[in-house]
Design a protein around this motif. Structure first.
Motif, PDB file in Angstrom:
ATOM      1  N   GLY A   1       2.898  19.285  -0.779  1.00 10.53           N
ATOM      2  CA  GLY A   1       3.834  18.917  -1.838  1.00 10.53           C
ATOM      3  C   GLY A   1       3.946  17.441  -2.109  1.00 10.53           C
ATOM      4  O   GLY A   1       4.832  17.017  -2.870  1.00 10.53           O
ATOM      5  N   GLY A   2       3.083  16.620  -1.518  1.00 13.21           N
ATOM      6  CA  GLY A   2       3.127  15.182  -1.762  1.00 13.21           C
ATOM      7  C   GLY A   2       2.871  14.858  -3.227  1.00 13.21           C
ATOM      8  O   GLY A   2       1.988  15.461  -3.848  1.00 13.21           O
ATOM      9  N   ASP A   3       3.635  13.908  -3.763  1.00 14.81           N
ATOM     10  CA  ASP A   3       3.526  13.609  -5.195  1.00 14.81           C
ATOM     11  C   ASP A   3       3.137  12.166  -5.480  1.00 14.81           C
ATOM     12  O   ASP A   3       3.352  11.665  -6.585  1.00 14.81           O
TER      13      ASP A   3
ATOM     14  N   THR B   1      -5.484  13.649   3.155  1.00  9.80           N
ATOM     15  CA  THR B   1      -4.966  13.585   1.793  1.00  9.80           C
ATOM     16  C   THR B   1      -4.783  14.984   1.227  1.00  9.80           C
ATOM     17  O   THR B   1      -3.775  15.260   0.560  1.00  9.80           O
ATOM     18  N   ARG B   2      -5.726  15.882   1.489  1.00  8.95           N
ATOM     19  CA  ARG B   2      -5.557  17.274   1.042  1.00  8.95           C
ATOM     20  C   ARG B   2      -4.319  17.884   1.694  1.00  8.95           C
ATOM     21  O   ARG B   2      -3.548  18.596   1.039  1.00  8.95           O
ATOM     22  N   ARG B   3      -4.146  17.617   2.968  1.00 12.54           N
ATOM     23  CA  ARG B   3      -2.975  18.145   3.681  1.00 12.54           C
ATOM     24  C   ARG B   3      -1.690  17.636   3.031  1.00 12.54           C
ATOM     25  O   ARG B   3      -0.730  18.394   2.841  1.00 12.54           O
ATOM     26  N   TYR B   4      -1.676  16.360   2.697  1.00 14.13           N
ATOM     27  CA  TYR B   4      -0.515  15.753   2.050  1.00 14.13           C
ATOM     28  C   TYR B   4      -0.232  16.411   0.697  1.00 14.13           C
ATOM     29  O   TYR B   4       0.903  16.792   0.397  1.00 14.13           O
ATOM     30  N   LEU B   5      -1.247  16.547  -0.123  1.00 19.50           N
ATOM     31  CA  LEU B   5      -1.066  17.113  -1.456  1.00 19.50           C
ATOM     32  C   LEU B   5      -0.685  18.591  -1.391  1.00 19.50           C
ATOM     33  O   LEU B   5       0.184  19.055  -2.134  1.00 19.50           O
ATOM     34  N   GLU B   6      -1.309  19.320  -0.480  1.00 22.16           N
ATOM     35  CA  GLU B   6      -1.003  20.745  -0.350  1.00 22.16           C
ATOM     36  C   GLU B   6       0.407  20.983   0.179  1.00 22.16           C
ATOM     37  O   GLU B   6       1.006  22.032  -0.087  1.00 22.16           O
TER      38      GLU B   6
ATOM     39  N   THR C   1       0.809  -1.203   0.000  1.00 19.31           N
ATOM     40  CA  THR C   1       0.000   0.000   0.000  1.00 19.31           C
ATOM     41  C   THR C   1       0.844   1.254   0.000  1.00 19.31           C
ATOM     42  O   THR C   1       2.061   1.226   0.185  1.00 19.31           O
ATOM     43  N   ALA C   2       0.161   2.403  -0.165  1.00 23.51           N
ATOM     44  CA  ALA C   2       0.838   3.699  -0.048  1.00 23.51           C
ATOM     45  C   ALA C   2       1.440   3.845   1.339  1.00 23.51           C
ATOM     46  O   ALA C   2       2.476   4.480   1.514  1.00 23.51           O
TER      47      ALA C   2
ATOM     48  N   ARG D   1       7.774  13.900   6.986  1.00 26.86           N
ATOM     49  CA  ARG D   1       6.489  14.469   7.393  1.00 26.86           C
ATOM     50  C   ARG D   1       5.405  14.145   6.364  1.00 26.86           C
ATOM     51  O   ARG D   1       4.264  13.835   6.718  1.00 26.86           O
ATOM     52  N   LEU D   2       5.773  14.211   5.085  1.00 21.86           N
ATOM     53  CA  LEU D   2       4.816  13.819   4.052  1.00 21.86           C
ATOM     54  C   LEU D   2       4.428  12.349   4.194  1.00 21.86           C
ATOM     55  O   LEU D   2       3.268  11.979   4.011  1.00 21.86           O
ATOM     56  N   GLY D   3       5.417  11.514   4.539  1.00 22.48           N
ATOM     57  CA  GLY D   3       5.135  10.099   4.738  1.00 22.48           C
ATOM     58  C   GLY D   3       4.124   9.873   5.851  1.00 22.48           C
ATOM     59  O   GLY D   3       3.218   9.041   5.723  1.00 22.48           O
ATOM     60  N   LEU D   4       4.259  10.619   6.935  1.00 20.39           N
ATOM     61  CA  LEU D   4       3.311  10.496   8.041  1.00 20.39           C
ATOM     62  C   LEU D   4       1.904  10.917   7.605  1.00 20.39           C
ATOM     63  O   LEU D   4       0.910  10.287   7.972  1.00 20.39           O
TER      64      LEU D   4
END
Length: 218
Positions: free
Chosen positions: A162-164, A155-160, A31-32, A131-134
């Motif tokens: 800079g998560g790719d 998920t929005r927090r992750y993408l905002e 999984t992710a 932090r993005l991983g968390l």
């Protein structure tokens, strides 16, 4: 290596974080969540030694061993003992909360995982990738727990931030659709269509099914 203040001992992040984050990857399959854990483990492997006070060393070492042995309830109890130590440094809190993320994963406790991830991120410690991983771990856990509002929020927090991870767009679309927010789900799928045109994403069966469902609902 950082100097060790009086009353502190060095607890190696390389040993604690890498072992526990690698364990998270084995628990999470393909999984992710596993991908984020593997990235965090790679980052931790080159991390400096973190100095922790004497009162924290024993419970943190016991918790680490319990995690390696997959005794997640025991790990949680050991980590609870650290709550009695006042004025923990951000680095100490970050390492403790990372371990709590692993214990929560092993216990399938999405609520505790999200709380620990939030506490770890709030310290400002760790690399941006960690932090993005968390954030990605918390989002995946929330959706698995069927907490769609939390899954969308994380998920929005992750993408905002800079998560790719392209799969995060699909997760966001699923979370929005399951809340009856069909227009938002359609918007969340659009980046995947752009990535597909660029040759950076192959449509998945869940995406195609969701796209059909969203089209029929809007």
């Amino acid at each position: 290596m950082r100097s060790t203040p009086t009353g502190h001992r060095g607890l190696p992040t390389r040993l604690a974080a890498t072992a526990t984050l690698a364990l998270l990857a084995t628990l999470s399959g393909g999984t992710a969540l596993a991908q984020a854990a593997a990235t965090s483990a790679a980052q931790a492997a080159s991390a400096p030694v973190v100095s922790v006070r004497e009162a924290l060393v024993a419970p943190m070492q016991a918790a680490r061993q319990a995690l390696v042995d997959k005794r997640f309830d025991d790990a949680r109890r050991e980590l609870a003992a650290t709550d009695a130590v006042a004025d923990k440094t951000p680095a100490e809190v970050y390492l403790i909360e990372q371990m709590r993320v692993i214990a929560a994963t092993g216990l399938c406790d999405a609520v505790a995982l999200m709380a620990a991830a939030d506490a770890a991120i709030a310290t400002g410690e760790g690399s941006p990738v960690q932090r993005l991983g968390l954030m990605n771990q918390a989002a995946a856990a929330a959706l698995a727990h069927k907490d769609t509002a939390a899954a969308a929020r994380w998920t929005r927090r992750y993408l905002e931030a800079g998560g790719d991870d392209a799969a995060a767009h699909l997760r966001l679309a699923q979370a929005e659709y399951l809340q009856g927010r069909h227009a938002e789900a359609a918007a969340a799928l659009q980046p995947l269509q752009a990535l597909e045109q660029q040759g950076r994403w192959q449509p998945t069966e869940p995406q195609l099914r969701l796209a059909v469902a969203v089209h029929g609902a809007t």
